[in-house]
Design an enzyme around this catalytic site. Structure first.
Site, PDB file in Angstrom:
ATOM      1  N   HIS A  96     -35.192   8.754 -22.194  1.00 27.82           N
ATOM      2  CA  HIS A  96     -34.715  10.137 -22.122  1.00 27.82           C
ATOM      3  C   HIS A  96     -33.963  10.375 -20.816  1.00 27.82           C
ATOM      4  O   HIS A  96     -32.949  11.078 -20.787  1.00 27.82           O
ATOM      5  CB  HIS A  96     -35.897  11.103 -22.238  1.00 27.82           C
ATOM      6  CG  HIS A  96     -36.534  11.119 -23.589  1.00 27.82           C
ATOM      7  ND1 HIS A  96     -37.787  10.613 -23.832  1.00 27.82           N
ATOM      8  CD2 HIS A  96     -36.077  11.571 -24.781  1.00 27.82           C
ATOM      9  CE1 HIS A  96     -38.067  10.757 -25.111  1.00 27.82           C
ATOM     10  NE2 HIS A  96     -37.059  11.333 -25.711  1.00 27.82           N
ATOM     11  N   CYS A 104     -26.083  11.746 -34.255  1.00 31.27           N
ATOM     12  CA  CYS A 104     -26.029  12.322 -32.908  1.00 31.27           C
ATOM     13  C   CYS A 104     -26.749  11.463 -31.871  1.00 31.27           C
ATOM     14  O   CYS A 104     -26.876  11.842 -30.713  1.00 31.27           O
ATOM     15  CB  CYS A 104     -26.620  13.733 -32.894  1.00 31.27           C
ATOM     16  SG  CYS A 104     -28.370  13.825 -33.312  1.00 31.27           S
ATOM     17  N   ARG A 121     -29.055  20.337 -26.573  1.00 28.98           N
ATOM     18  CA  ARG A 121     -30.455  20.143 -26.177  1.00 28.98           C
ATOM     19  C   ARG A 121     -30.941  21.386 -25.442  1.00 28.98           C
ATOM     20  O   ARG A 121     -30.369  21.777 -24.432  1.00 28.98           O
ATOM     21  CB  ARG A 121     -30.592  18.920 -25.281  1.00 28.98           C
ATOM     22  CG  ARG A 121     -30.072  17.618 -25.902  1.00 28.98           C
ATOM     23  CD  ARG A 121     -30.278  16.454 -24.955  1.00 28.98           C
ATOM     24  NE  ARG A 121     -29.750  15.218 -25.496  1.00 28.98           N
ATOM     25  CZ  ARG A 121     -28.527  14.748 -25.246  1.00 28.98           C
ATOM     26  NH1 ARG A 121     -27.705  15.431 -24.460  1.00 28.98           N
ATOM     27  NH2 ARG A 121     -28.121  13.604 -25.781  1.00 28.98           N
TER      28      ARG A 121
END
Length: 536
Positions: free
Chosen positions: A187, A497, A292
């Site tokens: 991440h 994505c 996000r």
């Protein structure tokens, strides 16, 4: 000049001085820290340990008697005696090292001295010092040794880094990143790519680098420590060449991603903030395929209010003008876990309470976000996307909560506009039931990062498994094709994505299986468009 090779890298080139921002407890050499801050950490750790020892003493006394409780009393006496504390303070001041390093060093020294004493009573204190040292180290905050303040522009080197910690750093002063323990698909790394930060992963950090001039070449995964003038000149020339290439790509603005044979695919952008929307527009994104939202919920004591989120999403809608925007609902959990949720630690957070599971567990926080999206939809073309779906029940529950939000907004006469609802396909279960899922949503978007780790049983954050985390695995490519076919069967669009969307070695395959859209970083949009236009 010394040259070191990282295991993975991305981004461009960074030139600047190194600042080491995380010191592994008790492992690294001396560093220059804010000594007052380190002494304050020691004081807080000491008080915490004294309180814990007092509680442990009382518990042991009542359950097992004085003999068992004596050890806790002994440790308390040793901690209040100035011998250990003075040794720690001396290391912080004289050796200019972190409190963790000072505690470890002082503890080992006193443990060795006491173990050599002839007197049995003094020798027994050696074990007490060892346990006391571990208590002090454990009481330090997990982010001990991680400095957020950068001062001057610099290249940050750190043993480890989470996405939440990366967000705390001043991006205007962050030239580049060395991260020793991570992967290119973590991440943190995905966020670093979105922020256009040249990054090298898997390069062992030498404490002696602190303050030295360096060149970081993300493309070649190389680190040059104390580079000579010629190396710096060559790197500056490469930076200039890259800038000129990017200017030539700007001529593709306004064109569509259509091959010579007429096959078309839309190119969207993945972004994480309103400020990045301007870059997406500048790079001529056809819309935002993934916005996000979880970062607005991190690094704060309470969740954001509905009005805060509404202001953010309205600004996003306005900045993107007529372009479509897909807003992913909160995808917290894993390494993005705010303290105000009071969630217990999970043995395997990647398989725990995250994505839609967390949203449904905290419906009031979820509804606050849904209402903000509905209200902001008045100002643009916004859609809602639910992450980490594994069954249709989760979709139905999300739909019900959205309907509640609509009714509540209507009862308060607050303007809103309905938004399309879609899902992220990122679990093997969602792939296998995508035919059923497609009946209940307006679009599907494939998140290849998590889909790969769950399908292959490989933790994408684990640097030891990088070699077998194969995003080109035949199983992954077959799954993508299956989802596209099921989506088209029910006449809904399917996009990608995840990181794979920007992998130009697969663009031809995605066109072949009729993927409708690719959502990538803003800087990748025109590169991808150029490749598509030049295809037969």
């Amino acid at each position: 000049m010394e040259i070191y090779q990282g295991k993975e890298g991305f981004g461009g080139i960074a030139i600047g001085h190194i600042k080491i921002c995380r010191v592994p407890r008790g492992e690294s050499g001396p560093f220059v820290f804010d000594q007052e801050q380190e002494l304050l950490k020691l004081k807080e750790a000491k008080n915490q340990v004294l309180t814990a020892l007092s509680n442990d003493y009382e518990t042991a006394l009542h359950k097992y008697g004085q003999k068992k409780a004596h050890e806790y009393d002994m440790q308390s006496i040793l901690l209040q005696d100035h011998q250990l504390e003075d040794a720690i303070i001396g290391r912080i001041i004289n050796q200019k090292c972190s409190v963790g390093k000072a505690i470890s060093g002082a503890g080992k020294y006193l443990e060795e001295v006491l173990s050599q004493e002839a007197d049995n009573y003094l020798r027994s204190k050696s074990h007490s010092i060892k346990e006391l040292t571990q208590r002090l180290l454990s009481s330090l905050d997990d982010s001990e040794g991680f400095e957020v303040y950068l001062g001057e522009p610099c290249i940050v080197a750190t043993k480890s880094l989470t996405s939440a910690e990366l967000l705390q750093l001043d991006s205007t002063k962050l030239l580049g990143l060395f991260v020793e323990d991570s992967t290119a698909n973590s991440h943190m790394a995905i966020l670093a790519k979105a922020m256009n930060i040249p990054t090298i992963i898997g390069c062992e950090i030498d404490p002696a680098w602190n303050g030295h001039m360096a060149v970081l070449d993300g493309g070649w995964r190389a680190v040059y420590i104390d580079p000579d003038d010629q190396t710096i000149c060559d790197m500056e020339e490469r930076i200039q060449q890259k800038s000129e290439h990017d200017k030539r790509l700007m001529k593709l603005k306004g064109k569509r991603g259509i091959t010579k044979s007429g096959r078309a695919i839309k190119i969207y952008s993945n972004i994480s903030s309103v400020s990045e929307a301007a870059e997406a527009v500048e790079c001529d994104a056809e819309g935002v395929g993934l916005y996000r939202t979880e970062f607005a919920f991190l690094n704060r004591d309470t969740p954001p209010s509905e009005d805060e989120l509404f202001d953010e999403y309205r600004a996003l809608a306005v900045n993107m003008s007529h372009r479509s925007v897909v807003i992913r609902t909160i995808d917290m959990g894993a390494d993005k876990n705010p303290e105000y949720l009071h969630m217990a630690p999970e043995a395997n957070s990647a398989l725990g309470c995250r994505g839609i599971r967390l949203c449904l567990r905290y419906p009031q926080i979820f509804k606050t976000q849904l209402k903000a999206i509905l209200r902001a939809s008045v100002y643009g073309d916004l859609s809602i996307m639910y992450p980490m779906i594994s069954c249709t029940k989760e979709i139905f529950q999300a739909h019900e909560l959205l309907e509640e939000c609509k009714r509540e907004l209507a009862s308060e006469n607050i303007p809103y506009k309905d938004a399309k609802q879609g899902v992220m396909i990122e679990t093997p279960a969602s792939v296998l039931i995508s035919d059923e899922i497609a009946k209940h949503v307006s679009f599907m978007s494939i998140g290849t990062n998590d889909l790969t780790q769950y399908t292959l049983g490989v933790d994408r954050e684990n640097a030891l498994l990088t070699d077998i985390c194969d995003y080109h695995h035949p199983a992954i490519l077959k799954m993508i094709k299956m989802v596209v076919e099921n989506g088209h069967k029910h006449k809904i669009p399917v996009s990608i994505c995840g990181e794979l969307a920007g992998d130009e070695t697969l663009t031809h395959y995605f066109l072949e299986i009729r993927v409708d859209g690719l959502s990538v970083l803003p800087k990748q949009i025109l590169h991808l468009r150029k490749q598509i236009i030049e295809m037969d």
